[in-house]
Each structure stands twice: as structure tokens, then as C-alpha cells.
Design a protein around this motif. Structure first.
Motif, PDB file in Angstrom:
ATOM      1  N   SER A  60     -23.718 -44.373 -56.007  1.00 22.17           N
ATOM      2  CA  SER A  60     -25.092 -43.963 -55.959  1.00 22.17           C
ATOM      3  C   SER A  60     -26.066 -44.960 -54.981  1.00 22.17           C
ATOM      4  N   MET A  61     -25.651 -46.111 -55.173  1.00 27.99           N
ATOM      5  CA  MET A  61     -26.634 -47.271 -54.602  1.00 27.99           C
ATOM      6  C   MET A  61     -27.977 -47.337 -55.387  1.00 27.99           C
ATOM      7  N   VAL A  62     -28.116 -46.351 -56.383  1.00 24.21           N
ATOM      8  CA  VAL A  62     -29.337 -46.687 -57.031  1.00 24.21           C
ATOM      9  C   VAL A  62     -29.337 -47.908 -58.063  1.00 24.21           C
ATOM     10  N   ASP A  63     -30.561 -48.707 -58.292  1.00 26.23           N
ATOM     11  CA  ASP A  63     -30.471 -49.785 -59.110  1.00 26.23           C
ATOM     12  C   ASP A  63     -30.171 -49.503 -60.664  1.00 26.23           C
ATOM     13  N   ASP A  74     -24.088 -42.886 -62.302  1.00 21.48           N
ATOM     14  CA  ASP A  74     -24.934 -42.882 -61.047  1.00 21.48           C
ATOM     15  C   ASP A  74     -26.551 -43.017 -61.236  1.00 21.48           C
ATOM     16  N   PHE A  75     -27.097 -42.704 -62.418  1.00 20.31           N
ATOM     17  CA  PHE A  75     -28.626 -43.010 -62.697  1.00 20.31           C
ATOM     18  C   PHE A  75     -28.586 -43.367 -64.190  1.00 20.31           C
ATOM     19  N   PHE A  83     -29.846 -39.043 -56.588  1.00 20.57           N
ATOM     20  CA  PHE A  83     -29.519 -39.582 -58.016  1.00 20.57           C
ATOM     21  C   PHE A  83     -30.813 -40.260 -58.402  1.00 20.57           C
ATOM     22  N   GLU A  84     -31.645 -40.925 -57.488  1.00 21.28           N
ATOM     23  CA  GLU A  84     -32.962 -41.507 -57.993  1.00 21.28           C
ATOM     24  C   GLU A  84     -33.945 -40.616 -58.437  1.00 21.28           C
ATOM     25  N   GLU A  85     -33.605 -39.364 -58.314  1.00 17.77           N
ATOM     26  CA  GLU A  85     -34.481 -38.315 -58.977  1.00 17.77           C
ATOM     27  C   GLU A  85     -34.067 -37.656 -60.038  1.00 17.77           C
TER      28      GLU A  85
END
Length: 434
Positions: free
Chosen positions: A293-296, A167-168, A198-200
Motif C-alpha cells: 500500500s506504500m502507507v507509512d 496495509d494500514f 488504505f490511508e483512510e
């Protein structure tokens, strides 16, 4: 609690008697380096000067063991326990799996037992509890919670597989630091860190691990890396003081050993089984290119129009986290879901979409046909399809005839047989390819 799906076939243009192409067995070739003698390797690692000196006779040592599907996990843990006992220590095992196992002490102990980790098989107690202690805050003010039993032990050792996260992305992903921060944070600690998003995580995980390493007597971590064939390829005992420096190097090694699908784009990917023992996301986004997570992410994976998930593994015990990454599934899979266990993961991770139910068809045949008919910009006779058992088993896959010219052009792929049609039972369930 289980959802029972009822109802007949959904009308689709042309019905379900679509011509499904023949498939051909293909072997994908990866680095096959592996450890031949795991017991000897662990003995050598524990005997390293910087590791052995930390173990004193009589010490009560908590050994954190997670829920990931690590190859040879029982053997690895038992060998580690034996070495600690040979040095006079008194080890015991603590589940290190965040909210897995239904986020209960009993569920986590049961999960370990399903992986061959029990008091009988290991010869030491299993102490499972969801109690945690607030041991400090990260530099950005995030509270760090840690397993109470581990805090009360003389030393803590963790066993962790180092691999790309689902996810990241960052210099530290799944491995030693995540096992400390999330796994031994138990349900409360895992939930709190996941609230950061997750972006963090690329900096939250190392920061939380740093707090733990400063507050808790962590001795070392046994880092495990697997090759593309789900075999133990690398084991290293890493001193606690070296976690933050060493783990990025181990992650690069893990990435170099990962399997993949050697295709640029696919129309349909048929996944025979998904489960938490396969990946934290049920099916590894590092293989499918899809993350809840939709995180790039920038995954090195083919672009796939439709993914079909046919079954849950037995080892996942009804946990269908990651089913939301599929487009089509089956009534059989949905009827196998333990929703409280699945939802516990989705809620803790703050990614409830990973538990979303895709289109549910009566059987495998209907699911595959619907996936084919919902692809865009294709001619059915030229459709590019791949069948895999799961995202861990990628040496032998089956591909539709349209992909054979591509396979023959790749040095890492070999055609292994003659074309065959998918076989279905009278109930429409797919008989898996060998």
C-alpha cells in the motif's frame, strides 16, 4: 490464464557459482498459550447470557466465513454451527471474502471447500452469491454495500480472525469490522471501500461497520486470535453492539501474540512459500516490513535488502497477490500463477503493485545468488541471510553463520544444530530445510 516464462540465465558478474554460506537451525521462542478444548470454549461463548438470548428456534442464521488461513477453521465453524442448531436455529454458511476466489460465487464456494468448509462437512447449506444491497452511506458519504442473502436472513454471525492488517494501521484493523465491511461487502462493496485508499481505512472500516450494525440484524461475531505458532489461542463471542468498543482491545491482544524475526537488519530473506492462506499479502508485512500500500506503517520488522520468494502454496490456488513485495522469484512460481485471480485482488484493493512480477530466475539457486549479488555495502562472506518456510512458521528458522553471535546474545533465540549447506536438486530447486 498463465504466463509461461522462457529463456536462459541472465549474465551476472562472476557467474552463479557464488559461495553460499552455511546455515544453522535456530528456534525462536514466543508465547505458546493456546486453547486445549475448542469445542468446549465455543459452547461456553455461545451460552453467554448476552449471546444465547439472541438465538431463537427456527431462525435462519447466516454465518459469514472468510478466506483467511485460520487454524482449526473447519472445527471452529462446525462447533459454532452445532451450537446454533442445539438452540433450534437453522444456520447456513455465506462466504465473507470480498473479491477473493476470483470474485465469483463459484470461486468463493470452492475456496471454502478447500478449507474444509462444505455442505457435507458442516451439515448445512453453503449459499454463495455476489449480489449486494446498498444499505446506506458512511458519515463521509461513502456507499456501504452488503451481502443480499445476509440481509434477507433473520440474523448474521461472523467468524473472524483478529490480527494486525498488512496495509494500514489503526485501532481497528483486520477482524470483526473488516469482515462485515469488506468480507460481506463482496466484490462490489470491497471495491468501493478500497477506492478510499488504505490511508483512510483506519476510519472508513469502522464507519462502514457502524452503518451495517445499524441496518443489518448482526447477532455477534466469533473473534479468533492465534499465537505465534499458528495455534488457536483465544476465542470470544462479541455482541454486535460491542464490536467498535471491544475490537481495539482484541487487536492489542493479537499484537502481543504475533511472531516476529528477532533481527534488526538482514541482507537476504529467503521465503520458501507465499500464499493467501499465509497472509492477505502473500507474506505478512508485519514480519517482512514491506507493504504494497506504500502507507507509512511503522512495522516492527527488520530492515531487509532483498527478499526471495521461491514457491506458491497449494492452498493459494494460483493467487500470487503479494509477489510484488519480493525482489527475486523463480520461473516455477511464476508458472504457477493464476493471473485473473491474482489481478482481481490487486484491482479490488487498488494496489496493483502487489501483483508486480519481480526478477524471474530459472530456479531457486539462481534466485538466491542474484539476491545475494544485488545487496549493497556487504562482503559476501559476512552476508546476513535467513530462510523461513513462510511468515506464519517462524519458530524454527535457518540463519547464515554470520548471524550466530547475534542469536547467542538473544534470550528468545536458541541454536539448535550444526551448520549445513543449502541442498539443491539437479534442476537447481532448493530442498527445504526441515
Amino acid at each position: 490464464m498463465y504466463l509461461k516464462v522462457t529463456g536462459g540465465s541472465v549474465p551476472i558478474d562472476g557467474g552463479y557459482d557464488t559461495l553460499i554460506p552455511q546455515f544453522i537451525k535456530v528456534r525462536q521462542v514466543f508465547d505458546s498459550t493456546m486453547i486445549d478444548d475448542i469445542q468446549a470454549k465455543i459452547r461456553d461463548e455461545v451460552q453467554k447470557k448476552g449471546i444465547r438470548v439472541k438465538i431463537k428456534p427456527g431462525m435462519r442464521i447466516a454465518v459469514g466465513v472468510g478466506s483467511r488461513g485460520i487454524a482449526n477453521l473447519g472445527l471452529i465453524v462446525r462447533c459454532l454451527i452445532d451450537e446454533l442448531q442445539n438452540l433450534g436455529a437453522k444456520p447456513f454458511i455465506v462466504p465473507a471474502m470480498g473479491s477473493h476466489g476470483g470474485a465469483t460465487a463459484e470461486g468463493q464456494a470452492k475456496y471454502l471447500k478447500s478449507h474444509g468448509i462444505s455442505q457435507q462437512s458442516m451439515g448445512v447449506p453453503i449459499h454463495s452469491s455476489m449480489d449486494v444491497i446498498h444499505i446506506g452511506n458512511t458519515s463521509s458519504g461513502v456507499p456501504v454495500l452488503f451481502d443480499k442473502i445476509c440481509c434477507e436472513s433473520d440474523l448474521v454471525i461472523i467468524v473472524a480472525r483478529v490480527k494486525p492488517h498488512t496495509d494500514f494501521k489503526g485501532p481497528i484493523e483486520s477482524g470483526l469490522c473488516k469482515m462485515l465491511a469488506i468480507g460481506l461487502g463482496k466484490h462490489a462493496g470491497a471495491s468501493r471501500l478500497h477506492k478510499e485508499g488504505f490511508e483512510e481505512f483506519h476510519h472508513v472500516i469502522p464507519e462502514a461497520a457502524k452503518v451495517i450494525l445499524n441496518k443489518v440484524p448482526v447477532a455477534f461475531g466469533l473473534a479468533v486470535i492465534e499465537n505465534a505458532y499458528d495455534q488457536t489461542a483465544f476465542i470470544e463471542a462479541v455482541e454486535a453492539s460491542q464490536f467498535l468498543e471491544r475490537e481495539p482491545i482484541l487487536l492489542d491482544i493479537a499484537k502481543s501474540r504475533m511472531p516476529r524475526l528477532y533481527f534488526d537488519d538482514l541482507d537476504v530473506l529467503i521465503v520458501q512459500e507465499i500464499g493467501k492462506n499465509i497472509s492477505g499479502a502473500g507474506m505478512d508485512p508485519n514480519i517482512t516490513g514491506r507493504s504494497g500500500s506504500m502507507v507509512d506503517q511503522g512495522f516492527i520488522a527488520p530492515t531487509i535488502q532483498r527478499i526471495v520468494a521461491l514457491n506458491l502454496t497449494n492452498e493459494t490456488h494460483g493467487n500470487a497477490s503479494g509477489i510484488g513485495l519480493a525482489d527475486v522469484t523463480t520461473k516455477h512460481l511464476v508458472n504457477s500463477i493464476d493471473f485473473p485471480v491474482t489481478y482481481a485482488n490487486g484491482i479490488t484493493s487498488t494496489v496493483p503493485s502487489s501483483c508486480n512480477i519481480p526478477l524471474v530466475m530459472n530456479n531457486d539457486k539462481e534466485a538466491i545468488v542474484v539476491a545475494m549479488k544485488t545487496c549493497n555495502r556487504i562482503r559476501l562472506e559476512e552476508i546476513k541471510m535467513v530462510w523461513i518456510r513462510n511468515t506464519l512458521s517462524l519458530e524454527h528458522i535457518w540463519v547464515s553463520e554470520s548471524l550466530i553471535p547475534f542469536v547467542k546474545s538473544r534470550t528468545h533465540c536458541q541454536v539448535c544444530g550444526e551448520p549445513q549447506f543449502i541442498k539443491f536438486s539437479d534442476q537447481g530447486h532448493m530442498i527445504p530445510f526441515e
